[in-house]
Design a protein around this motif. Structure first.
Motif, PDB file in Angstrom:
ATOM      1  N   LEU A  89       4.720   3.436  -8.559  1.00  0.00           N
ATOM      2  CA  LEU A  89       3.497   3.664  -7.756  1.00  0.00           C
ATOM      3  C   LEU A  89       2.029   3.488  -8.556  1.00  0.00           C
ATOM      4  N   GLY A  90       1.094   2.748  -7.930  1.00  0.00           N
ATOM      5  CA  GLY A  90      -0.062   2.453  -8.802  1.00  0.00           C
ATOM      6  C   GLY A  90      -0.757   3.792  -8.703  1.00  0.00           C
ATOM      7  N   VAL A  91      -2.148   3.584  -9.536  1.00  0.00           N
ATOM      8  CA  VAL A  91      -2.760   4.723  -9.632  1.00  0.00           C
ATOM      9  C   VAL A  91      -3.672   4.798  -8.345  1.00  0.00           C
ATOM     10  N   ARG A  92      -3.689   6.101  -8.046  1.00  0.00           N
ATOM     11  CA  ARG A  92      -4.524   6.207  -6.812  1.00  0.00           C
ATOM     12  C   ARG A  92      -5.793   6.962  -6.722  1.00  0.00           C
ATOM     13  N   THR A  93      -6.585   6.648  -5.701  1.00  0.00           N
ATOM     14  CA  THR A  93      -7.673   7.150  -5.686  1.00  0.00           C
ATOM     15  C   THR A  93      -7.730   8.114  -4.478  1.00  0.00           C
TER      16      THR A  93
ATOM     17  N   VAL B 180     -15.264  10.857 -11.013  1.00  0.00           N
ATOM     18  CA  VAL B 180     -14.146  10.468 -11.590  1.00  0.00           C
ATOM     19  C   VAL B 180     -13.210  11.692 -11.951  1.00  0.00           C
ATOM     20  N   LYS B 181     -11.902  11.574 -11.735  1.00  0.00           N
ATOM     21  CA  LYS B 181     -11.230  12.833 -11.850  1.00  0.00           C
ATOM     22  C   LYS B 181     -11.233  13.081 -13.467  1.00  0.00           C
ATOM     23  N   GLU B 182     -11.468  14.231 -14.065  1.00  0.00           N
ATOM     24  CA  GLU B 182     -11.467  14.764 -15.401  1.00  0.00           C
ATOM     25  C   GLU B 182      -9.918  14.768 -15.706  1.00  0.00           C
TER      26      GLU B 182
ATOM     27  N   ASN C 175      -5.042   9.484   0.036  1.00  0.00           N
ATOM     28  CA  ASN C 175      -4.850   9.103  -0.996  1.00  0.00           C
ATOM     29  C   ASN C 175      -4.086   7.744  -1.109  1.00  0.00           C
ATOM     30  N   VAL C 176      -4.849   6.779  -1.942  1.00  0.00           N
ATOM     31  CA  VAL C 176      -4.426   5.402  -1.560  1.00  0.00           C
ATOM     32  C   VAL C 176      -3.864   4.736  -2.988  1.00  0.00           C
ATOM     33  N   SER C 177      -2.948   4.016  -3.076  1.00  0.00           N
ATOM     34  CA  SER C 177      -2.710   3.024  -4.225  1.00  0.00           C
ATOM     35  C   SER C 177      -1.921   1.837  -3.812  1.00  0.00           C
ATOM     36  N   ILE C 178      -2.002   0.879  -4.776  1.00  0.00           N
ATOM     37  CA  ILE C 178      -1.328  -0.291  -4.210  1.00  0.00           C
ATOM     38  C   ILE C 178      -0.762  -0.698  -5.734  1.00  0.00           C
TER      39      ILE C 178
ATOM     40  N   LYS D 299       0.733  -1.110  -0.148  1.00  0.00           N
ATOM     41  CA  LYS D 299      -0.057  -0.141  -0.020  1.00  0.00           C
ATOM     42  C   LYS D 299       0.819   1.180  -0.104  1.00  0.00           C
ATOM     43  N   THR D 300       0.339   2.225  -0.710  1.00  0.00           N
ATOM     44  CA  THR D 300       1.195   3.685  -0.684  1.00  0.00           C
ATOM     45  C   THR D 300       0.185   4.645  -0.310  1.00  0.00           C
ATOM     46  N   ILE D 301       0.269   5.410   0.691  1.00  0.00           N
ATOM     47  CA  ILE D 301      -0.886   6.323   1.067  1.00  0.00           C
ATOM     48  C   ILE D 301       0.135   7.822   1.243  1.00  0.00           C
ATOM     49  N   GLY D 302      -0.805   8.742   0.823  1.00  0.00           N
ATOM     50  CA  GLY D 302      -0.425  10.181   0.769  1.00  0.00           C
ATOM     51  C   GLY D 302      -1.387  10.799   1.438  1.00  0.00           C
ATOM     52  N   ILE D 303      -1.382  12.067   2.496  1.00  0.00           N
ATOM     53  CA  ILE D 303      -2.408  12.456   3.052  1.00  0.00           C
ATOM     54  C   ILE D 303      -2.506  13.986   3.093  1.00  0.00           C
ATOM     55  N   GLU D 304      -3.641  14.621   2.756  1.00  0.00           N
ATOM     56  CA  GLU D 304      -3.703  16.057   2.712  1.00  0.00           C
ATOM     57  C   GLU D 304      -4.700  16.345   4.051  1.00  0.00           C
ATOM     58  N   VAL D 305      -4.208  17.151   4.753  1.00  0.00           N
ATOM     59  CA  VAL D 305      -5.304  17.642   5.906  1.00  0.00           C
ATOM     60  C   VAL D 305      -5.327  19.245   5.746  1.00  0.00           C
TER      61      VAL D 305
ATOM     62  N   THR E  30       1.382  15.497   2.378  1.00  0.00           N
ATOM     63  CA  THR E  30       2.503  14.572   2.730  1.00  0.00           C
ATOM     64  C   THR E  30       3.009  14.127   1.420  1.00  0.00           C
ATOM     65  N   GLU E  31       4.282  13.764   1.236  1.00  0.00           N
ATOM     66  CA  GLU E  31       4.479  12.860   0.205  1.00  0.00           C
ATOM     67  C   GLU E  31       4.025  11.398   0.409  1.00  0.00           C
ATOM     68  N   PRO E  32       4.050  10.600  -0.521  1.00  0.00           N
ATOM     69  CA  PRO E  32       3.282   9.042  -0.400  1.00  0.00           C
ATOM     70  C   PRO E  32       4.397   8.263   0.371  1.00  0.00           C
ATOM     71  N   ASP E  33       4.307   8.556   1.597  1.00  0.00           N
ATOM     72  CA  ASP E  33       5.386   8.125   2.445  1.00  0.00           C
ATOM     73  C   ASP E  33       4.879   6.829   3.431  1.00  0.00           C
TER      74      ASP E  33
HETATM   75  P1  ADP Z   1      -3.729  16.767  -6.162  1.00  0.00           P
HETATM   76  O1  ADP Z   1      -3.214  17.837  -6.913  1.00  0.00           O
HETATM   77  O2  ADP Z   1      -4.858  15.925  -6.927  1.00  0.00           O
HETATM   78  O3  ADP Z   1      -4.349  16.811  -4.713  1.00  0.00           O
HETATM   79  P2  ADP Z   1      -1.174  15.687  -5.387  1.00  0.00           P
HETATM   80  O4  ADP Z   1       0.040  15.397  -6.482  1.00  0.00           O
HETATM   81  O5  ADP Z   1      -1.038  17.308  -4.806  1.00  0.00           O
HETATM   82  O6  ADP Z   1      -2.469  15.818  -6.165  1.00  0.00           O
HETATM   83  O7  ADP Z   1      -0.965  14.855  -4.439  1.00  0.00           O
HETATM   84  C1  ADP Z   1      -2.094  14.658  -3.341  1.00  0.00           C
HETATM   85  C2  ADP Z   1      -1.759  13.739  -2.431  1.00  0.00           C
HETATM   86  O8  ADP Z   1      -1.594  12.262  -3.045  1.00  0.00           O
HETATM   87  C3  ADP Z   1      -0.289  13.837  -1.689  1.00  0.00           C
HETATM   88  O9  ADP Z   1      -0.429  13.693  -0.406  1.00  0.00           O
HETATM   89  C4  ADP Z   1       0.663  12.688  -2.256  1.00  0.00           C
HETATM   90  O10 ADP Z   1       1.692  12.181  -1.521  1.00  0.00           O
HETATM   91  C5  ADP Z   1      -0.572  11.708  -2.866  1.00  0.00           C
HETATM   92  N1  ADP Z   1      -0.162  10.612  -3.735  1.00  0.00           N
HETATM   93  C6  ADP Z   1       0.384  11.200  -4.810  1.00  0.00           C
HETATM   94  N2  ADP Z   1       0.646   9.975  -5.695  1.00  0.00           N
HETATM   95  C7  ADP Z   1       0.029   9.071  -5.144  1.00  0.00           C
HETATM   96  C8  ADP Z   1       0.114   7.537  -5.083  1.00  0.00           C
HETATM   97  N3  ADP Z   1       0.536   7.002  -6.396  1.00  0.00           N
HETATM   98  N4  ADP Z   1      -0.396   6.552  -4.191  1.00  0.00           N
HETATM   99  C9  ADP Z   1      -0.745   7.233  -3.008  1.00  0.00           C
HETATM  100  N5  ADP Z   1      -0.840   8.630  -2.958  1.00  0.00           N
HETATM  101  C10 ADP Z   1      -0.158   9.295  -3.649  1.00  0.00           C
END
Ligand code: ADP
Ligand code: MG
Length: 473
Positions: free
Chosen positions: A204-208, A259-261, A195-198, A6-12, A154-157
């Motif tokens: 990195l996978g495609v995220r939602t 769906v993101k355009e 944001n989650v991808s696997i 799993k890869t996760i990035g968060i926006e707060v 965050t970065e996707p960390d």
């Molecule tokens: P947006 O402009 O659509 O909000 P960003 O590039 O700013 O997109 O990324 C938003 C969040 O998504 C960040 O926290 C980033 O770490 C996370 N993110 C980007 N790519 C991935 C991925 N492949 N998997 C999980 N999280 C991701």
């Protein structure tokens, strides 16, 4: 075990604790009647002009410094253009190109090991109005329009739901201690988009993106269910789409919103109505110097004072208690005793009565006197339980309360000796144990003394007398 990582990035998004809005003089107040905290600017009237709330900038700067960010010395604001009923101007003022902070980090501890979550950026923006849907009607409350926000990206960390929750808890605690936001997820002053991808390898996978999840616990559940959904699709050979989802508390699943355009274009451009904002070195230094003591520093300090890892963490989980504890940092006292009192009987009292320390009469002087009485053993910890309520609710001193309530600490040597002699007589087995060098015998007999005196024996005196008496046997 899943073969996917799993890869996760968060926006707060966090609302800043200001009196007024980001660009207008309207009140920033949660819970007020709808549409009373407004100016024409918040309603997007033509001809109105925004004015930067300087204190909001200070709070955002403080947050950026608490997250170890590099600070942009020269900033301008951008317009993010889109149409939605909660956005009367047709654009949101944000900082797309010159966020106040970049390249920061937050340290978390996963299974006892430190992990760094990188912060991509933290930027200032304004909140939108709030839509309220009732039956077939939608209502708009503009009290929230223009409330100052910081968005922390965050970065996707992160690689597990546990890490994501630890990050959010740490971030929340940092922002609370930096005193920039009250971070109430349930009231919407802290909002999390996940944001989650696997993937099976390093690409990195495609995220939602799952938006506005109502609690930290639900963030964990949303990540688990979203990762599982993606895994099922991939296993069926179906590609993941970039989409925005929400978490449904009832079904415990994420649900598609949109769906993101492709090429989603907000047509960002610099906000022409706000002049460039410059932060002087002097200002940055001042904000750094006035930074309240942050959680990690508090923990280190508490442990250096002799508190256990658990007690330190518990104190920090409760900011009012931790702030109160900090009033004593320069005093020459028994800090373990202070923390035990705060986390024990005092917390118990506060929880039971639903009060805060501010609602009690426990001034610093009164606490020092309580500690002194315990230290001198003029009262016992058992006595504290009996006198605490009165001590926290009135201005009476400890001796007065003890006298009035008949609370006693038996320090009368003759009386204690008689009690001890009786106990020894009734417990010949323990005496034998003691003579064979077993520690537990003393503990057991002390327990009997405390039982007999209903906890009011002066413990160190009782122990001395007990040992003396045992040696005579
Ligand atoms: P947006 O402009 O659509 O909000 P960003 O590039 O700013 O997109 O990324 C938003 C969040 O998504 C960040 O926290 C980033 O770490 C996370 N993110 C980007 N790519 C991935 C991925 N492949 N998997 C999980 N999280 C991701
Ligand atoms: Mg985003």
């Amino acid at each position: 075990m899943s073969t996917y990582q799993k890869t996760i990035g968060i926006e707060v998004h966090c609302e800043l604790k200001t009196n007024t809005k980001m660009f207008s003089s309207a009140k920033n107040g949660y819970g007020d009647s709808a549409n009373c905290n407004l100016t024409l600017l918040d309603l997007g009237y033509p001809g109105t002009l925004p004015l930067i709330n300087d204190y909001a900038v200070t709070l955002a700067l403080r947050a950026a410094l608490a997250l170890h960010c590099e600070i942009h010395r020269e900033m301008y604001f951008d317009r993010k253009n889109y149409f939605y009923p909660d956005l009367p101007k047709g654009y949101q003022i944000t900082q797309a190109k010159t966020p106040i902070g970049i390249n920061g980090y937050v340290e978390i501890e996963v299974d006892g090991k430190p992990k760094t979550i990188r912060i991509h950026d933290i930027h200032i923006e304004e909140d939108t109005a709030k839509s309220v849907h009732q039956g077939n009607h939608s209502y708009l409350d503009f009290n929230r329009a223009g409330v100052p926000l910081i968005e922390i990206v965050t970065e996707p960390d992160m690689n597990s739901s546990e890490e994501a929750m630890l990050y959010l808890e740490k971030l929340r605690s940092l922002l609370l201690y930096a005193d920039v936001s009250d971070c109430k997820i349930e009231e919407g002053s802290m909002r999390c988009d996940v944001n989650v991808s696997i993937s099976k390898d390093d690409t990195l996978g495609v995220r939602t993106e799952t938006k506005n999840i109502g609690s930290i616990r639900n963030v964990g559940l949303a990540i688990e269910s979203e990762a599982l959904r993606q895994e099922k699709l991939l296993e069926e050979g179906i590609a993941i789409q970039e989409e925005t989802r929400r978490y449904d508390d009832a079904s415990k699943e994420t649900v598609l919103m949109r769906v993101k355009e492709i090429g989603n274009d907000y047509r960002y451009f610099p906000e022409p109505d706000i002049p460039k904002l410059c932060l002087s070195e002097e200002r940055i230094r001042k904000v750094q110097e006035q930074m309240p003591m942050l959680p990690d520093d508090r923990k280190a300090r508490y442990q250096a004072l002799g508190l256990s890892d658990l007690s330190s963490s518990k104190l920090i989980q409760n900011k009012p208690l931790s702030d109160y504890f900090n009033l004593f940092l320069e005093d020459d006292i028994d800090f373990v005793m202070l923390s035990n009192l705060l986390l024990g009987d005092i917390s118990f009292y506060l929880n039971r009565t639903m009060k805060t320390l501010m609602d009690t009469t426990l001034t610093k002087e009164r606490m020092l006197s309580l500690l002194q009485h315990l230290y001198d053993q003029t009262i016992t910890t058992k006595n504290v339980k009996d006198l605490l309520e009165e001590f926290l609710e009135t201005d009476k001193d400890i001796d007065t309360i003890c006298k009035e309530k008949g609370i006693q600490n038996i320090s009368d040597t003759t009386l204690l000796s008689t009690i001890i002699k009786n106990i020894i007589e009734q417990n010949p087995e323990s005496v034998k144990d003691y003579q064979q060098g077993r520690d537990r015998a003393i503990k057991y007999l002390m327990g009997q003394v405390m039982k007999e005196t209903k906890g009011s024996a002066n413990p160190s005196l009782a122990r001395d007398l007990l040992e003396e008496e045992l040696k005579k046997q």
